[in-house]
Scaffold this active site. Structure first.
Site, PDB file in Angstrom:
ATOM      1  N   GLY A 171     -14.818 -14.605  25.130  1.00  0.00           N
ATOM      2  CA  GLY A 171     -15.385 -14.185  23.855  1.00  0.00           C
ATOM      3  C   GLY A 171     -14.630 -13.143  23.076  1.00  0.00           C
ATOM      4  O   GLY A 171     -14.930 -12.923  21.892  1.00  0.00           O
ATOM      5  N   GLU A 216     -13.462 -14.951  31.657  1.00  0.00           N
ATOM      6  CA  GLU A 216     -13.071 -16.303  31.226  1.00  0.00           C
ATOM      7  C   GLU A 216     -12.460 -16.276  29.823  1.00  0.00           C
ATOM      8  O   GLU A 216     -12.965 -16.917  28.906  1.00  0.00           O
ATOM      9  CB  GLU A 216     -14.303 -17.222  31.215  1.00  0.00           C
ATOM     10  N   PRO A 217     -11.378 -15.526  29.629  1.00  0.00           N
ATOM     11  CA  PRO A 217     -10.823 -15.448  28.273  1.00  0.00           C
ATOM     12  C   PRO A 217     -10.099 -16.736  27.882  1.00  0.00           C
ATOM     13  O   PRO A 217      -9.438 -17.363  28.705  1.00  0.00           O
ATOM     14  CB  PRO A 217      -9.811 -14.301  28.401  1.00  0.00           C
ATOM     15  N   ARG A 265     -10.697 -26.302  12.759  1.00  0.00           N
ATOM     16  CA  ARG A 265     -11.405 -25.032  12.586  1.00  0.00           C
ATOM     17  C   ARG A 265     -11.754 -24.700  11.131  1.00  0.00           C
ATOM     18  O   ARG A 265     -12.882 -24.278  10.862  1.00  0.00           O
ATOM     19  CB  ARG A 265     -10.629 -23.869  13.239  1.00  0.00           C
ATOM     20  N   TYR A 295     -15.730 -24.524  10.826  1.00  0.00           N
ATOM     21  CA  TYR A 295     -16.313 -23.166  10.801  1.00  0.00           C
ATOM     22  C   TYR A 295     -15.939 -22.397   9.551  1.00  0.00           C
ATOM     23  O   TYR A 295     -16.153 -21.193   9.487  1.00  0.00           O
ATOM     24  CB  TYR A 295     -15.808 -22.334  11.992  1.00  0.00           C
ATOM     25  N   CYS A 305      -9.593 -38.769   4.165  1.00  0.00           N
ATOM     26  CA  CYS A 305     -10.440 -39.162   3.043  1.00  0.00           C
ATOM     27  C   CYS A 305     -11.781 -38.427   3.035  1.00  0.00           C
ATOM     28  O   CYS A 305     -12.844 -39.059   3.037  1.00  0.00           O
ATOM     29  CB  CYS A 305     -10.662 -40.662   3.125  1.00  0.00           C
ATOM     30  N   GLU A 306     -11.739 -37.108   3.126  1.00  0.00           N
ATOM     31  CA  GLU A 306     -12.974 -36.315   3.059  1.00  0.00           C
ATOM     32  C   GLU A 306     -12.665 -35.029   2.317  1.00  0.00           C
ATOM     33  O   GLU A 306     -11.609 -34.437   2.542  1.00  0.00           O
ATOM     34  CB  GLU A 306     -13.439 -35.905   4.464  1.00  0.00           C
ATOM     35  N   TYR A 321      -8.075 -23.646  20.465  1.00  0.00           N
ATOM     36  CA  TYR A 321      -8.982 -24.594  19.786  1.00  0.00           C
ATOM     37  C   TYR A 321      -8.281 -25.291  18.614  1.00  0.00           C
ATOM     38  O   TYR A 321      -8.896 -25.628  17.616  1.00  0.00           O
ATOM     39  CB  TYR A 321     -10.269 -23.888  19.319  1.00  0.00           C
TER      40      TYR A 321
HETATM   41  N1  LLP Z   1     -16.530 -19.284  28.874  1.00  0.00           N
HETATM   42  C1  LLP Z   1     -17.459 -20.114  28.366  1.00  0.00           C
HETATM   43  C2  LLP Z   1     -18.625 -20.480  29.177  1.00  0.00           C
HETATM   44  C3  LLP Z   1     -17.303 -20.610  27.063  1.00  0.00           C
HETATM   45  O1  LLP Z   1     -18.239 -21.425  26.563  1.00  0.00           O
HETATM   46  C4  LLP Z   1     -16.179 -20.237  26.294  1.00  0.00           C
HETATM   47  C5  LLP Z   1     -15.992 -20.745  24.926  1.00  0.00           C
HETATM   48  C6  LLP Z   1     -15.219 -19.383  26.873  1.00  0.00           C
HETATM   49  C7  LLP Z   1     -15.431 -18.913  28.170  1.00  0.00           C
HETATM   50  C8  LLP Z   1     -13.976 -18.941  26.154  1.00  0.00           C
HETATM   51  O2  LLP Z   1     -14.295 -18.199  25.035  1.00  0.00           O
HETATM   52  P1  LLP Z   1     -13.147 -17.447  24.181  1.00  0.00           P
HETATM   53  O3  LLP Z   1     -12.562 -16.362  25.073  1.00  0.00           O
HETATM   54  O4  LLP Z   1     -12.126 -18.434  23.814  1.00  0.00           O
HETATM   55  O5  LLP Z   1     -13.872 -16.900  23.037  1.00  0.00           O
HETATM   56  N2  LLP Z   1     -14.146 -24.049  19.048  1.00  0.00           N
HETATM   57  C9  LLP Z   1     -14.544 -22.699  18.690  1.00  0.00           C
HETATM   58  C10 LLP Z   1     -14.770 -21.816  19.902  1.00  0.00           C
HETATM   59  C11 LLP Z   1     -15.791 -22.371  20.867  1.00  0.00           C
HETATM   60  C12 LLP Z   1     -15.923 -21.518  22.104  1.00  0.00           C
HETATM   61  C13 LLP Z   1     -16.700 -22.236  23.154  1.00  0.00           C
HETATM   62  N3  LLP Z   1     -16.823 -21.542  24.376  1.00  0.00           N
HETATM   63  C14 LLP Z   1     -13.506 -22.132  17.742  1.00  0.00           C
HETATM   64  O6  LLP Z   1     -12.550 -22.811  17.403  1.00  0.00           O
HETATM   65  O7  LLP Z   1     -13.665 -21.002  17.289  1.00  0.00           O
END
Ligand code: LLP
Length: 420
Positions: free
Chosen positions: A239, A273-274, A312, A316, A342-343, A371
């Site tokens: 996160g 879990e980065p 993205r 978003y 085409c959108e 992502y």
């Molecule tokens: N752990 C779990 C359980 C997760 O669901 C996620 C991300 C992470 C770790 C890694 O999170 P991070 O460190 O990358 O923030 N597609 C979206 C982001 C979706 C994140 C989903 N879960 C985007 O492009 O912003």
């Protein structure tokens, strides 16, 4: 030290001119800097020095086999969310006892796969899932170490699609009811409730939500201890946000200090879990300007990368800086940068001040290592793009651009349609 920099108005990735790769390979392609990937992983991991921890790179952010192998070589574990990610993680050489498995919808075949590989821990998201894991473990004569993912109901202050720790989200189990779920788990024969897990959202740019979540988690750990359940692993999820534009997220050091302070010397192993913070700013998407077009109300720059290559912005409304690969012009214009799909939602940027690029010029869409390719698709039968890694003066194609035959791989025309 930044590894995407201009030298004489030419954008370089480490010591390779981005343009030279485009000349050799064509466009679009994702480009990753090896030095940045290493630096980001190491600085995140080192920030937790002195704390018993396992950093598990979140595969969903970027599942390229070379990137997974690189982090494995640096000592990382892996956070997975599907059987496919388990498969790729094992192919990249991750030891199963460094793999953690999250996700609200694990299928039976995926659970069986993870049980038979003896992964470190399942992050369980519902009572029903707990029962299924227990039953499958019994069937396969295994014992599964599990963590319950709790939902601490904190607002991570991020885009609603990527916040996951609010009580209205589908993730985890309400913290208030968690003790009962742990007691139920403790009574099951084939699971060991040894962990506590949460993930409150993504692209979080303050430490406060993490701290708030930890207060609630630590309270739960104490309550569990009183009932005789000892938590060995605390998984804080991912996160941590990055700078796409104006954001000023905490550095890994500040994030780690806040977590360490809240843990206050507790005897447990921390799992992290980065995803984005490790790979996001280590990758760019290189695309070519196909056309310029003056609409009635807007100026358009039409590129050969579209929403299927980088979702993205469309999904978003995410901001990604877009810069020229070669600075040919000093003027700026304001334009929408749009793809060939085409959108009307197919854009990389809207009303963006940008260099006055012309047809044939190259653009770099920045901060797309996380992502980016991972969320790309074949929509409109477009070929998924190549991925390239640079290390010093070398570059290597780590995923080839798809070809037209790839588009029909696995498709079959049934006999009742043949000869019609
Ligand atoms: N752990 C779990 C359980 C997760 O669901 C996620 C991300 C992470 C770790 C890694 O999170 P991070 O460190 O990358 O923030 N597609 C979206 C982001 C979706 C994140 C989903 N879960 C985007 O492009 O912003």
């Amino acid at each position: 030290m930044h590894h995407f920099t201009y030298k004489n108005d030419n954008l370089y990735c480490e010591d390779v001119a981005v343009r030279s790769i485009a000349d050799a390979l064509g466009t679009p392609f994702y480009l990753y800097s090896h030095a940045t990937l290493c630096r980001h992983y190491n600085s995140f991991n080192d920030a937790f020095e002195g704390i018993d921890r396992l950093v598990c790179f979140s595969a969903k952010a970027n599942t390229n086999l070379s990137i997974l192998s690189l982090f494995r070589q640096l000592g990382s574990g892996l956070d997975i969310v599907s059987g496919g990610e388990l498969f790729k993680g094992l192919k990249a050489g991750y030891p199963p006892d460094k793999i953690v498995y999250s996700g609200v919808g694990k299928r039976i075949d995926e659970i069986d796969y993870a049980l038979s590989e003896e992964i470190l821990i399942f992050n369980v998201e519902s009572m029903e899932e707990l029962d299924v894991i227990n039953a499958r473990a019994g069937e396969l004569k295994k014992t599964a170490d599990i963590a319950i993912r709790v939902n601490p109901d904190v607002d991570p202050g991020t885009h609603p699609y990527i916040s996951t720790g609010l009580s209205k989200n589908k993730f985890g189990i309400d913290t208030a009811g968690a003790v009962e779920v742990y007691k139920a788990a403790a009574g099951l024969k084939n699971v060991n409730p040894v962990g506590l897990d949460c993930h409150i959202g993504s692209q979080i740019t303050e430490v406060a939500p993490f701290k708030d979540a930890l207060v609630s988690l630590c309270g739960l750990i104490d309550a569990l201890e009183e009932t005789g359940i000892h938590i060995k692993y605390l998984d804080m999820g991912g996160g941590l946000g990055i700078t796409y534009g104006e954001e000023t997220p905490p550095e890994p050091d500040e994030y780690a200090r806040a977590i360490a302070a809240s843990l206050n010397g507790r005897d447990l192993k921390l799992i992290l879990e980065p995803g984005r913070v490790i790979v996001g700013n280590a990758g760019i998407l290189v695309t070519k300007v196909l056309y310029r077009k003056q609409g009635k109300k807007k100026e358009f720059i039409i590129t050969d990368a579209g929403m299927n290559d980088l979702m993205r912005p469309s999904l978003y409304n995410a901001y990604h800086a877009i810069i020229p690969v070669v600075k040919n012009s000093k003027d700026t214009i304001v334009a929408d940068v749009v793809g060939p799909i085409c959108e009307s939602g197919d854009f990389l940027a809207q009303e963006r001040p940008i260099h006055n690029v012309q047809s044939g010029d190259l653009l770099a869409v920045m901060s797309t290592g996380a992502y980016g390719f991972a969320m790309s698709s074949n929509y409109c039968s477009r070929l998924r793009v190549a991925e390239v890694m640079v290390r010093g003066t070398e570059h290597s194609v780590i995923r080839s651009r798809e070809t037209y035959p790839d588009l029909i791989e696995g498709e079959n025309i049934p006999s009742f349609l043949i000869g019609c």
